[in-house]
Design a protein around this motif. Sequence first.
Motif, PDB file in Angstrom:
ATOM      1  N   THR A 215       0.939  -1.095   0.200  1.00  0.00           N
ATOM      2  CA  THR A 215       0.012   0.084   0.125  1.00  0.00           C
ATOM      3  C   THR A 215       0.839   1.356  -0.071  1.00  0.00           C
ATOM      4  N   LYS A 216       1.951   1.249   0.805  1.00  0.00           N
ATOM      5  CA  LYS A 216       2.616   2.315   0.744  1.00  0.00           C
ATOM      6  C   LYS A 216       3.384   2.730  -0.636  1.00  0.00           C
ATOM      7  N   GLU A 220       2.986   5.969  -2.952  1.00  0.00           N
ATOM      8  CA  GLU A 220       4.312   6.704  -3.206  1.00  0.00           C
ATOM      9  C   GLU A 220       4.110   6.958  -4.889  1.00  0.00           C
ATOM     10  N   LEU A 254      -4.326   6.232   1.173  1.00  0.00           N
ATOM     11  CA  LEU A 254      -3.524   6.838   2.461  1.00  0.00           C
ATOM     12  C   LEU A 254      -4.212   6.413   3.342  1.00  0.00           C
ATOM     13  N   ILE A 257      -3.622   3.058   5.154  1.00  0.00           N
ATOM     14  CA  ILE A 257      -2.366   3.015   5.971  1.00  0.00           C
ATOM     15  C   ILE A 257      -2.591   2.990   7.481  1.00  0.00           C
ATOM     16  N   GLN A 261      -1.820  -0.037  10.143  1.00  0.00           N
ATOM     17  CA  GLN A 261      -0.658  -0.193  11.308  1.00  0.00           C
ATOM     18  C   GLN A 261      -1.368  -0.340  12.741  1.00  0.00           C
TER      19      GLN A 261
END
Length: 488
Positions: A215-216, A220, A254, A257, A261
Amino acid sequence: MSSTQKNNLYEASWDKFPTELLSKIKIMKKILFVIIASATLSSCGLYKNYQRPTDVKIPNNIYRDSSKLENITDADTTNFGNMPWREVFVDSRLQNLIEKAITNNTNLRQADLTIRQAEAGLKISRLAFLPSVSLSPQGTITSWDFSKATKTYSVPVQASWQIDAFGTLRNAKKQSEMSLMQTRAAKQATRTAIIASVANLYYTLEMLDAQLATTKATAELWDKNVAAMETMFKAGLTNSSAVSQAKANRLSILTTIPTMQASIQKVENSLCALLHESPYTIERGVLEDVKLPSSLSAGIPMQLLSNRPDVRSAELQMAYAFYGVLGARGAFYPKITLSGAASWTNSGGLGIVNPGKILASAVASLVQPLFAQGKLRANLDIAKAQQESATLSFEQKLLDAGNEVNEAIDNYNAAKLRVDGNKELVKELTKSVETTDFIFKNDNSVSYLETLTAQQSLLQAQLNLISAKLDKVQAVISLYQALGGGRD
């Protein structure tokens, strides 16, 4: 008769008492032997050992279509559940976590305490075969109208021994043995569940790590996409709607995320709780490096009887109920007890002598229930009902165990197909992203939104692939647990 003659007679009979007592005891023993022998012949069934009833229904087709699955067969007698857990979970970090859980987990430690209680109960049942002995010394000082005090004393030792002629003590001991074995089986079931839980949480962390990294990386890429769309908008090559759509897609990614976490921390907290430790960051590997046995064998159905601790516990409950029925039947027979007492005393009933002498006695008693208000029959009916209930529970537990194996096999097969399908999907979507991006840059026959849409579809396929890999791993763990794994 004068007092002197009385004392002489008392002392003479007192001196002969041990010899007379011995002869009476010999006669008593012969009588008891005849009683016990005749009664034992009529109660031989009270000393039977448990055997699984022939009418218990054990299905032979407990596994469903497992032979059709790749690398999974129920024809082999080698059972996947027999593998030591260190051979199933070869990741050294995971092994360390499992060892911590086995050592520190509260449920396992409580299971040890339960076993200790059952061991103490069995010890009590075994000691019931021995005679009980008690010592109760006492002394008395008596004065009549403040005359000279008379002092008497007695140091008695009493013994009582129940003869287990009709299996009452024996069947109670057998029930204690079954209870102890059940507590050990319960501990093994707890141990298996904890090993599986630690492994599931560990691999869930690796899955979340992979999804977060993917996902990150996509976020980006969308940063670059938004920048490119804004540049194109300034150059008049696209409209503001396309720019807004690109920004919305980026924000949508975003926002996932923080959720991922938070999920990672929750899983770490749950894993630490299993380890009986305060929360901390768990050291772990990556999902792509997971190595689990590639060839799985469900084993033959009867192996569930010896491998699954809950199935074994259910059969032990049948054995417990079996001995309960024998004990209830034994209550209809006489209870034979031998009692004896010896005392050093100066009071023999005919006067006070000094120094004291030994007074001994022996008694044999036989109590035969004649009318107990229907309690004995009711207790037997209750014991029989409990035995039938235990048999039904055993049959159902065996079916449940087979269903769990079937479910794990089905989940493994489904997850394997999903992994293979998602791999192909990711492969094709990767080509689609590359193609649409190339055409957009060189031909302008497609809009940039088509490229963005292809990237969005690729991200979802990548996340689904990661999820399917975890499902496959967890299906293997579930099958291991369902087959009674968890041995050293």
